[in-house]
Design a protein around this motif. Sequence first.
Motif, mmCIF file in Angstrom:
data_model
loop_
_atom_site.group_PDB
_atom_site.id
_atom_site.type_symbol
_atom_site.label_atom_id
_atom_site.label_comp_id
_atom_site.label_asym_id
_atom_site.label_seq_id
_atom_site.Cartn_x
_atom_site.Cartn_y
_atom_site.Cartn_z
ATOM 1 N N ILE B 120 0.866 -1.192 0.000
ATOM 2 C CA ILE B 120 0.000 0.000 0.000
ATOM 3 C C ILE B 120 0.894 1.231 0.000
ATOM 4 C CG2 ILE B 120 -1.717 1.276 1.352
ATOM 5 C CD1 ILE B 120 -2.625 -1.470 2.483
ATOM 6 N N PRO B 121 0.722 2.133 -0.968
ATOM 7 C CA PRO B 121 1.563 3.338 -0.996
ATOM 8 C C PRO B 121 1.354 4.190 0.260
ATOM 9 C CG PRO B 121 0.283 3.098 -3.041
ATOM 10 C CD PRO B 121 -0.247 2.100 -2.074
ATOM 11 N N ALA B 128 -7.672 6.298 0.808
ATOM 12 C CA ALA B 128 -8.499 5.092 0.786
ATOM 13 C C ALA B 128 -8.292 4.208 2.016
ATOM 14 C CB ALA B 128 -8.225 4.304 -0.489
ATOM 15 N N VAL B 129 -7.064 4.202 2.569
ATOM 16 C CA VAL B 129 -6.776 3.372 3.747
ATOM 17 C C VAL B 129 -6.557 4.285 4.961
ATOM 18 C CG1 VAL B 129 -5.474 1.348 4.535
ATOM 19 C CG2 VAL B 129 -5.697 1.785 2.096
ATOM 20 N N LEU B 295 -10.467 -2.140 3.790
ATOM 21 C CA LEU B 295 -9.973 -1.135 2.835
ATOM 22 C C LEU B 295 -8.554 -1.469 2.376
ATOM 23 C CD1 LEU B 295 -11.331 1.913 4.852
ATOM 24 C CD2 LEU B 295 -12.143 1.252 2.570
ATOM 25 N N GLY B 296 -7.692 -1.852 3.329
ATOM 26 C CA GLY B 296 -6.307 -2.177 2.990
ATOM 27 C C GLY B 296 -6.232 -3.370 2.052
ATOM 28 N N LYS B 303 -8.789 -3.807 -5.817
ATOM 29 C CA LYS B 303 -10.257 -3.777 -5.895
ATOM 30 C C LYS B 303 -10.840 -2.445 -5.446
ATOM 31 C CE LYS B 303 -10.808 -8.725 -5.591
ATOM 32 N NZ LYS B 303 -10.585 -9.834 -4.647
ATOM 33 N N LEU B 304 -10.005 -1.651 -4.806
ATOM 34 C CA LEU B 304 -10.445 -0.300 -4.428
ATOM 35 C C LEU B 304 -9.489 0.676 -5.085
ATOM 36 C CD1 LEU B 304 -12.168 1.705 -2.838
ATOM 37 C CD2 LEU B 304 -10.818 1.184 -0.804
ATOM 38 N N LYS B 305 -10.001 1.337 -6.116
ATOM 39 C CA LYS B 305 -9.169 2.278 -6.871
ATOM 40 C C LYS B 305 -9.385 3.692 -6.346
ATOM 41 C CE LYS B 305 -9.563 -0.681 -10.909
ATOM 42 N NZ LYS B 305 -10.417 -0.920 -12.096
ATOM 43 N N TYR B 306 -8.393 4.521 -6.574
ATOM 44 C CA TYR B 306 -8.537 5.909 -6.151
ATOM 45 C C TYR B 306 -7.632 6.774 -6.996
ATOM 46 C CZ TYR B 306 -4.225 4.759 -3.706
ATOM 47 O OH TYR B 306 -2.957 4.338 -3.415
ATOM 48 N N ARG B 307 -7.827 8.044 -6.913
ATOM 49 C CA ARG B 307 -7.050 8.997 -7.675
ATOM 50 C C ARG B 307 -6.627 10.114 -6.742
ATOM 51 N NH1 ARG B 307 -8.492 10.754 -13.811
ATOM 52 N NH2 ARG B 307 -7.218 12.624 -13.868
ATOM 53 N N GLU B 308 -5.493 10.723 -7.027
ATOM 54 C CA GLU B 308 -4.979 11.785 -6.153
ATOM 55 C C GLU B 308 -4.697 13.040 -6.969
ATOM 56 O OE1 GLU B 308 -1.627 9.559 -4.852
ATOM 57 O OE2 GLU B 308 -2.649 8.726 -3.095
ATOM 58 N N THR B 309 -4.939 14.176 -6.356
ATOM 59 C CA THR B 309 -4.473 15.455 -6.901
ATOM 60 C C THR B 309 -3.410 15.946 -5.944
ATOM 61 O OG1 THR B 309 -6.578 15.981 -7.947
ATOM 62 C CG2 THR B 309 -5.117 17.825 -7.438
#
Lengths: 338, 338
Positions: B120-121, B128-129, B295-296, B303-309
């Motif tokens: 996990i980054p 997300a986590v 979530l982790g 299976k849980l995608k996300y995007r960051e700005t």
Amino acid sequence: MSINRQIHLVSRPAGEPTADNFRLVEAPLPAVQDGQVLVRNHYLSLDPYMRGRMNDSKSYAEPQPLNQVMLGGTVGEVVESRNPHFKPGDQVVGMGGWQEYQLVDASQRGVLQKVDTTHIPLAAYLGAVGMPGVTAWYGLTQIINPKAGETVVVSAASGAVGTAVGQLAKARGARAVGIAGGPDKCRYVVEELGFDACIDYKEHRDLKSLSAALKQACPNGIDGHFENVGGMILDAVMLRANAFSRIAMCGMISGYNGEPIPMMAPQLILVNRMKIEGFIVSEHMQLWPEALKELGMMVATGKLKYRETIAEGLAAAPEAFLGLLKGRNFGKQLVKLV
Amino acid sequence: MSINRQIHLVSRPAGEPTADNFRLVEAPLPAVQDGQVLVRNHYLSLDPYMRGRMNDSKSYAEPQPLNQVMLGGTVGEVVESRNPHFKPGDQVVGMGGWQEYQLVDASQRGVLQKVDTTHIPLAAYLGAVGMPGVTAWYGLTQIINPKAGETVVVSAASGAVGTAVGQLAKARGARAVGIAGGPDKCRYVVEELGFDACIDYKEHRDLKSLSAALKQACPNGIDGHFENVGGMILDAVMLRANAFSRIAMCGMISGYNGEPIPMMAPQLILVNRMKIEGFIVSEHMQLWPEALKELGMMVATGKLKYRETIAEGLAAAPEAFLGLLKGRNFGKQLVKLV
């Protein structure tokens, strides 16, 4: 063939209902068939929910059909029976409607229930030991669920539901504060029913004034609220609501004629982590036995007091109902037929 | 003595906040004392709740103090430790605030948590986590609790919380419908995250139009709603709400600058027997381990995608935060310091 007098809904109100929406009709009373029971209605129950059913709009219940008997709860006595479970003289509660006699197929479970009037008056089965009492019990115990020492507010406090809400809250060690219209109702709620305080909303025509009165009556804020009215009363309560407070949404009589009744500050739901829940007591039949047991015991032992406003005769039902919507009743509104 | 650059809140906004409410300050970095840990912050989390804390008004959290470091979640790396539980190189999540370094007494439980970045980054522990993920998990599982086949709507659907709400709903067999601002965000939510539909609220400037779009996207009505925005979006959702629907009230960003955001028709709570519940995820710490486990696992397995700005450098934090309040971010808004 005998005659059965009935009140029909003959038109739907545009805004405030009037007597013209109703008509007294004489209908023939058919012979009793196998399985059927003929009941003479002694009391009709008049309840705010009936206003909603007069509209032809999407709601939780089907609209009241036009040109048919107004639906509603009744208590009465069996006068003829061709059903093995009932005999003449049985006292029963049912949904007999606004009419002098009801002829029902009593083989359907729950349509007609025998009641014991040894310790509880027959009419109480339409109030404190009936639908209004169970409504109070459900909202208070299943949604508000007050802890001892918490403060519970109830609007329409002197009504059939409100009187029970406050007394059930007191029985659980909570502080009970009513909101009612006029000094007589407020005095009754405090002096006769034992509420800790009651606010006369007619003395507080704006939000600031009502909110200040609530602050004074609820020095520790509001933990639970039982809403029968909505509009400015709900807004004022929310301004005094504590963290983790609960609102049981039972009725919003202030908007029954179509007036807009926006909630001023829904962000308070978040700020105070509130829970607001609407309910219809007839959807929770599995809890009625438990509720009726407590309510019946409290009425029989004098721990749950109530008051009735009784209109005389079927023809008086429409005007009594219109008065109920304006808060002219004092306690449970009934129509006495016998 | 080293220098620690910080962003302070120096004035409270009257309405919409501006960059002038913040100031970049250089503060001395004291020597590490016994029990303390010095952390270099790698990423700052920017979150909508911070807007509420900028006001000096009653809310669920204390106001952000003036002339002090803006509070907020951070991830980083231990650079010096005089605490036996931490050593240089440990990667940690905490509430480091808007500054380059944080010096904390790590003996208080929960102030600083070591995290594993094998699968996990590091930055995901702010999204997300982290708090936003658990926020989504709590509202969805503890309030909305969707059954397979039910329809769940979420506003701010492409944000850190919204993306998780929809994907958690899908994982439970529910239909997920987002509301987001602009075609790019809507396309992402449907095509990348697998939501069933997404409504661009910028295409629907009035209640009637938005309500019609919801009707089309939710042919079976709405059973659960996760509210991050409030105002017209909440009104439109309530018009399409099913009987026994649930609304998790998480944020009302539409009213954060003091705009009135009345709820148009609270009577729908009663008509539809709805439950509306506000919550603050930090008050439910006992559920975080269960939430973070799910979530982790979902993030680690894709299976849980996300995007960051990602804004670059501490000085960029105020503008990035103002952009977040206007919806200019796309996914989780972070500030990268290292």
